[in-house]
Design a protein around this motif. Sequence first.
Motif, short mmCIF file in Angstrom:
data_model
loop_
_atom_site.label_atom_id
_atom_site.label_comp_id
_atom_site.label_asym_id
_atom_site.label_seq_id
_atom_site.Cartn_x
_atom_site.Cartn_y
_atom_site.Cartn_z
N ARG A 77 0.73 -1.28 -0.52
CA ARG A 77 -0.04 0.17 -0.28
C ARG A 77 0.33 1.39 -0.05
N PHE A 78 0.31 2.65 -0.42
CA PHE A 78 1.37 3.64 -0.33
C PHE A 78 0.77 4.00 1.43
N ARG A 79 2.34 4.47 1.64
CA ARG A 79 2.11 5.07 2.84
C ARG A 79 1.60 7.34 2.49
N ALA A 80 0.53 7.94 2.74
CA ALA A 80 0.67 9.17 2.60
C ALA A 80 1.11 9.76 3.95
N ASP A 81 1.48 8.86 4.99
CA ASP A 81 2.07 9.28 5.79
C ASP A 81 3.59 9.31 5.87
N ALA A 82 3.97 9.03 4.72
CA ALA A 82 5.61 8.80 5.18
C ALA A 82 6.37 10.16 5.37
N GLY A 83 5.80 10.75 4.81
CA GLY A 83 6.30 12.50 4.99
C GLY A 83 5.33 13.24 4.78
N ARG A 84 6.17 14.50 5.68
CA ARG A 84 4.82 15.58 4.85
C ARG A 84 5.22 16.91 3.63
N VAL A 85 4.73 17.86 3.49
CA VAL A 85 4.55 18.72 2.93
C VAL A 85 4.27 19.86 3.67
N VAL A 86 4.72 21.25 3.39
CA VAL A 86 4.94 22.36 3.87
C VAL A 86 4.22 23.52 2.16
N ARG A 142 -2.36 20.74 9.19
CA ARG A 142 -2.87 21.79 10.27
C ARG A 142 -2.00 23.12 8.83
N ARG A 143 -3.36 23.90 10.14
CA ARG A 143 -3.05 25.45 9.21
C ARG A 143 -3.25 26.66 10.01
N VAL A 144 -1.99 27.27 9.51
CA VAL A 144 -1.23 28.54 10.73
C VAL A 144 -1.73 30.21 9.80
N ARG A 145 -2.07 30.73 10.72
CA ARG A 145 -2.53 32.06 9.91
C ARG A 145 -2.33 33.18 10.88
N VAL A 146 -1.45 33.86 10.09
CA VAL A 146 -0.52 35.09 11.09
C VAL A 146 -0.96 36.41 9.78
N SER A 147 -1.50 36.99 10.61
CA SER A 147 -1.89 38.25 9.80
C SER A 147 -0.84 39.53 9.78
N VAL A 148 -0.58 39.89 8.77
CA VAL A 148 -0.16 41.44 8.07
C VAL A 148 -0.99 42.24 7.73
N THR A 149 0.14 43.38 7.48
CA THR A 149 -0.69 44.21 6.30
C THR A 149 0.38 44.59 5.33
N PRO A 150 -0.26 45.61 4.25
CA PRO A 150 0.44 45.23 2.31
C PRO A 150 1.59 46.52 3.36
N ALA A 202 4.74 31.85 10.95
CA ALA A 202 3.76 30.57 10.31
C ALA A 202 4.43 29.51 10.31
N ILE A 203 5.58 29.26 9.88
CA ILE A 203 6.36 27.92 9.77
C ILE A 203 6.82 27.59 10.50
N THR A 204 7.00 28.23 11.91
CA THR A 204 7.57 27.16 13.01
C THR A 204 6.48 26.41 14.39
N ALA A 205 5.28 27.67 13.81
CA ALA A 205 3.54 27.05 13.98
C ALA A 205 3.25 25.22 13.47
N CYS A 206 3.91 26.16 12.56
CA CYS A 206 3.49 24.77 11.74
C CYS A 206 4.00 23.33 11.49
N LEU A 207 5.56 23.46 11.94
CA LEU A 207 6.49 22.09 11.54
C LEU A 207 5.97 21.50 13.38
N GLN A 208 5.56 22.14 14.31
CA GLN A 208 5.62 21.85 15.44
C GLN A 208 4.83 20.54 15.58
N GLY A 209 6.30 19.63 15.67
CA GLY A 209 5.88 18.18 16.56
C GLY A 209 5.37 17.86 15.09
N ALA A 210 5.28 17.81 13.99
CA ALA A 210 5.23 17.32 12.68
C ALA A 210 6.69 16.38 12.03
N PRO A 211 5.80 15.51 11.36
CA PRO A 211 6.94 14.23 11.21
C PRO A 211 8.33 14.78 10.02
N GLU A 212 8.75 14.38 9.19
CA GLU A 212 9.53 14.72 8.57
C GLU A 212 8.78 15.95 7.54
#
Lengths: 370, 370
Positions: B71-80, B102-110, B124-134
């Motif tokens: 079977r295919f392992r969709a959980d073998a890795g992750r992408v961001v 997981r979705r992480v949203r950080v507000s910015v201004t133009p 945003a990226i750091t929060a998204c990666l927290q505890g995430a597999p490879e």
Amino acid sequence: MDLLRLRQLNALAVIGVLRGEQPLTLTDVAGRTGLSRASAEDVVRELMGKGWVAEAAPVAGGVGRPARRYRFRADAGRVVGVDIGGHKVLAMLADLDGSVERRVRVSVTPEMGRTERLAAVAEAITACLQGAPEVWAAGVATTGLVDGAGRVMFSDALPEWTGLDLAAHVGGLLPCPVRVENDSKLAALAECWTGVARHARDMVFLLAGLRTGTGLIIDGKLHKGFGNAAGSIGSLPAVGWIRAQEHLRSVEGEARDVFAAARRGERDAVAAVRRYVKDLALGASALVLTLDPEVVVVGGGFSRSADVLVEPLRRELDRWCLRTPEVRMSTLGDEGVALGAVRLALDHVEEHVLDVRGSPAGAGRSAGSP
Amino acid sequence: MDLLRLRQLNALAVIGVLRGEQPLTLTDVAGRTGLSRASAEDVVRELMGKGWVAEAAPVAGGVGRPARRYRFRADAGRVVGVDIGGHKVLAMLADLDGSVERRVRVSVTPEMGRTERLAAVAEAITACLQGAPEVWAAGVATTGLVDGAGRVMFSDALPEWTGLDLAAHVGGLLPCPVRVENDSKLAALAECWTGVARHARDMVFLLAGLRTGTGLIIDGKLHKGFGNAAGSIGSLPAVGWIRAQEHLRSVEGEARDVFAAARRGERDAVAAVRRYVKDLALGASALVLTLDPEVVVVGGGFSRSADVLVEPLRRELDRWCLRTPEVRMSTLGDEGVALGAVRLALDHVEEHVLDVRGSPAGAGRSAGSP
């Protein structure tokens, strides 16, 4: 990817490596294609059955029984390419490498009706086929909008041409699959295959002549569009192609006289050419900004006046484009469209590499010319 | 086709058939891919070593030793995937099937400068990666023109953004390959992957909002152009995109107020929207006439006002185009760009299917979640 597609890809990969100068052993074939030796043997056997591949003559000398070697048979079949234009019908017979073995040209006039023009097409094709070995596919080029089934949806350049089922008509003259395509599109194909855009993956071809047309090569392939209507930017009034040639008619004489006068520096002619190039460049810029091609190739009748066209065109493109591509003039003369039709036919046989009616080259003999 | 490319294609074909509901035996894999059983076994073994494939638990019951199933392992890795915009940074973590975990949203201004905006990206990226597999790859979307190496060549929408080496910057935050692309292009990718253009091979995406942009899908692939500048038709004054939004500003209120007023039939607003659509359609017609796509998808902020936009847009396209394509509004809301960035990352890992740093799923065990 479906099974047949993968088999065709493997077969094409094998043909690709066998197209080189030297015959190859199965071990060579496997090594160069990445197929296992067993798969390579399967594919080679199948291609021999279809006629694409033959065993080469054994090499003399050496110790022990030499490994069998295989070669591509460019002469296993033939294709035909036909350019149906306003002034000529040009038919070409070519081998599976695309080497043109025969050209037949029949003069026609822009005013001819459907029957007369089709008679000229029959004359050219018949003369082209005389004594020729088996033809595997034909490509046909015509002006106008052509649908996916080879019917002329619309043509304003040739009288009584709209609505013609050209694929069916030519199919009646030739015992092989027939593909029909617009002439600018096929000229584009020829430039990428054997013209000045040989190494480009993304190319915009401009047909510059009494008509202005375009053909697009995207990622190495002719882009046709969902309804086969790609490249019709000329019909948008905002980009100026509709009025482009008018400027040349504002000066007395044929277009080539205007270009000659501009070359001599005559003021009216120089201004007329400048206005023509401005309009040509506006549509070309829309294409370039959309696609960001590596190169723009200018073909058609006006490509003979490259010296007065290329630099002004490049300057105008520079004005509008974020990245101005290389601009080159075609060197295929008036054979570009017919060569594109040959390429279209070759594409057909390569896509159906395992479906051709083979003229098998038996495994035990060294097959020569038919 | 080179050897590695063929191996990758075979590996992708195997992954493709193993992505189905049921685990498959090697005989199944060979049958569905067209590979020989020996080749299928090779490929499956290699993919297990890289982590893409695992042996499935044996089926209970039946007589004799059951064939091994894979079977295919969709959980073998992750992408961001990360969308860096004027108003928000949105980061997504997804598995190898593209399911967003997981979705992480950080507000910015133009108005934010480079340093502040990059700090929001890091957050945003750091929060998204927290505890995430490879994480195997990341895709990043930004406004502006992006070169092939992930550097922002030009951006007029974000201050201090031109010249930024975004690939290097994000690469410093993530221990994996990073790809950067223009936001309209990635929104186009998302529409063909998981949006309203899922079944289209040729699609024109229009980003309709405070900026007007475009992304092109040609023959199922994102078209980037030779210098990564494809889809820049908006910079040609003749097609009207430069002035398009001006019309909406001629009426008091934000764009959405103008659309609301037009919906109520207020005359000035109706006229403003009509002028906006006319200009939008002129550029869109240039794209459609060039490419003849199956469908035009409208996304971006204005896609929420589909009811007052779609019909006028379709009518205007009808005026100029030889074949008017289907016109559809995006349903991905403001997540389309980030989803496109996820798809870009998945494309990267699929193109390098045999190069990923594997987290092997041993042949002898049924691998579960990491």
